[in-house]
Scaffold this motif. Sequence first.
Motif, short mmCIF file in Angstrom:
data_model
loop_
_atom_site.label_atom_id
_atom_site.label_comp_id
_atom_site.label_asym_id
_atom_site.label_seq_id
_atom_site.Cartn_x
_atom_site.Cartn_y
_atom_site.Cartn_z
N PRO A 158 7.47 1.97 -4.55
CA PRO A 158 7.15 0.64 -5.07
C PRO A 158 7.15 -0.48 -4.04
O PRO A 158 6.52 -1.52 -4.26
CB PRO A 158 8.24 0.40 -6.13
CG PRO A 158 8.76 1.75 -6.48
CD PRO A 158 8.66 2.54 -5.22
N ALA A 159 7.87 -0.32 -2.93
CA ALA A 159 8.02 -1.43 -1.98
C ALA A 159 8.56 -0.89 -0.66
O ALA A 159 8.95 0.27 -0.55
CB ALA A 159 8.98 -2.49 -2.54
N GLY A 160 8.57 -1.76 0.37
CA GLY A 160 9.26 -1.44 1.61
C GLY A 160 8.41 -1.02 2.78
O GLY A 160 8.90 -0.90 3.90
N GLY A 161 7.11 -0.78 2.57
CA GLY A 161 6.25 -0.28 3.65
C GLY A 161 5.38 -1.37 4.26
O GLY A 161 5.26 -2.48 3.74
N LEU A 162 4.77 -1.00 5.39
CA LEU A 162 3.84 -1.90 6.08
C LEU A 162 2.61 -1.11 6.49
O LEU A 162 2.71 -0.04 7.09
CB LEU A 162 4.50 -2.49 7.33
CG LEU A 162 3.58 -3.33 8.23
CD1 LEU A 162 3.38 -4.72 7.63
CD2 LEU A 162 4.14 -3.46 9.64
N LEU A 163 1.44 -1.63 6.14
CA LEU A 163 0.17 -0.99 6.49
C LEU A 163 -0.72 -2.01 7.16
O LEU A 163 -0.89 -3.13 6.65
CB LEU A 163 -0.52 -0.45 5.23
CG LEU A 163 -1.92 0.15 5.43
CD1 LEU A 163 -1.85 1.45 6.21
CD2 LEU A 163 -2.59 0.38 4.07
N ARG A 164 -1.28 -1.65 8.30
CA ARG A 164 -2.29 -2.51 8.94
C ARG A 164 -3.66 -2.00 8.52
O ARG A 164 -3.96 -0.82 8.65
CB ARG A 164 -2.13 -2.48 10.45
CG ARG A 164 -0.75 -2.91 10.90
CD ARG A 164 -0.77 -3.29 12.35
NE ARG A 164 0.54 -3.12 12.95
CZ ARG A 164 0.90 -3.67 14.09
NH1 ARG A 164 0.04 -4.40 14.77
NH2 ARG A 164 2.10 -3.49 14.60
N LEU A 165 -4.47 -2.91 8.04
CA LEU A 165 -5.74 -2.54 7.43
C LEU A 165 -6.87 -3.33 8.07
O LEU A 165 -6.82 -4.55 8.12
CB LEU A 165 -5.68 -2.83 5.92
CG LEU A 165 -6.79 -2.29 5.05
CD1 LEU A 165 -6.81 -0.77 5.07
CD2 LEU A 165 -6.61 -2.80 3.62
N ARG A 166 -7.85 -2.62 8.55
CA ARG A 166 -9.04 -3.26 9.11
C ARG A 166 -10.15 -3.18 8.07
O ARG A 166 -10.63 -2.09 7.75
CB ARG A 166 -9.46 -2.57 10.41
CG ARG A 166 -10.68 -3.20 11.06
CD ARG A 166 -10.77 -2.85 12.52
NE ARG A 166 -9.71 -3.48 13.28
CZ ARG A 166 -9.64 -3.46 14.63
NH1 ARG A 166 -10.57 -2.83 15.32
NH2 ARG A 166 -8.64 -4.05 15.25
N LEU A 167 -10.53 -4.33 7.55
CA LEU A 167 -11.56 -4.36 6.52
C LEU A 167 -12.93 -4.26 7.15
O LEU A 167 -13.16 -4.71 8.27
CB LEU A 167 -11.43 -5.65 5.71
CG LEU A 167 -10.08 -5.85 5.00
CD1 LEU A 167 -10.08 -7.17 4.24
CD2 LEU A 167 -9.76 -4.69 4.07
#
Length: 208
Positions: A158-167
């Motif tokens: 449900p929570a706690g992560g980090l994702l880098r996203l290139r749109l």
Amino acid sequence: MLGGTFDPVHLGHLRSAVELHEALGLDQVHMMPAARPPLRGEPRITPEERLSLLRLGIGDTPGLIADPRELEREGPSYSADTLAELRREFGPEARLVMALGHDAFLRLADWHAPERLFSLAHLVVVDRPDHEADLPGPLAELIGGREVETPAALMASPAGGLLRLRLSSRMAISATEVRRRLAEGRSVRYLLPEAVEERILSAGLYRR
């Protein structure tokens, strides 16, 4: 949750919201204008005007919501408080995501209660074409061990992560440049949704 001043909302904001909705398989993207952003200057127009322009920009776009809750609270718009409210609303098992641009991400360690953000939601950092920099030491420490590589890995909890996203569109539109053009009477065509442009011009917003 996609917050910001939206001063004014432009096609870069809206296209990013649509692509976040698709890339992460989200039910909803709550676009939230901040009433008094703690780390930015005072917006050029009233909160009510910014919310009205956001609603015009979203129109009937599926999955996007103009969420006024930060405008209805007293005091500065702290993201941790907003996420806590969303967590109470959607429950402990909901996958909550706070999306922010890379420029804002670089200042994350200076935010109010940054550790609390991860206890309430995941963070998704949207890369921008004009923002490339090494991470400051306090930020690297804050996100240590939290980064994942895929949306599926992010949504495993449900929570706690980090994702880098290139749109895919990576639209480098600057609200600062939009305001400058409006103040100088120059064209903002194809930088703003047509309905937003019409409202700004007819109401004389952002003129010097």
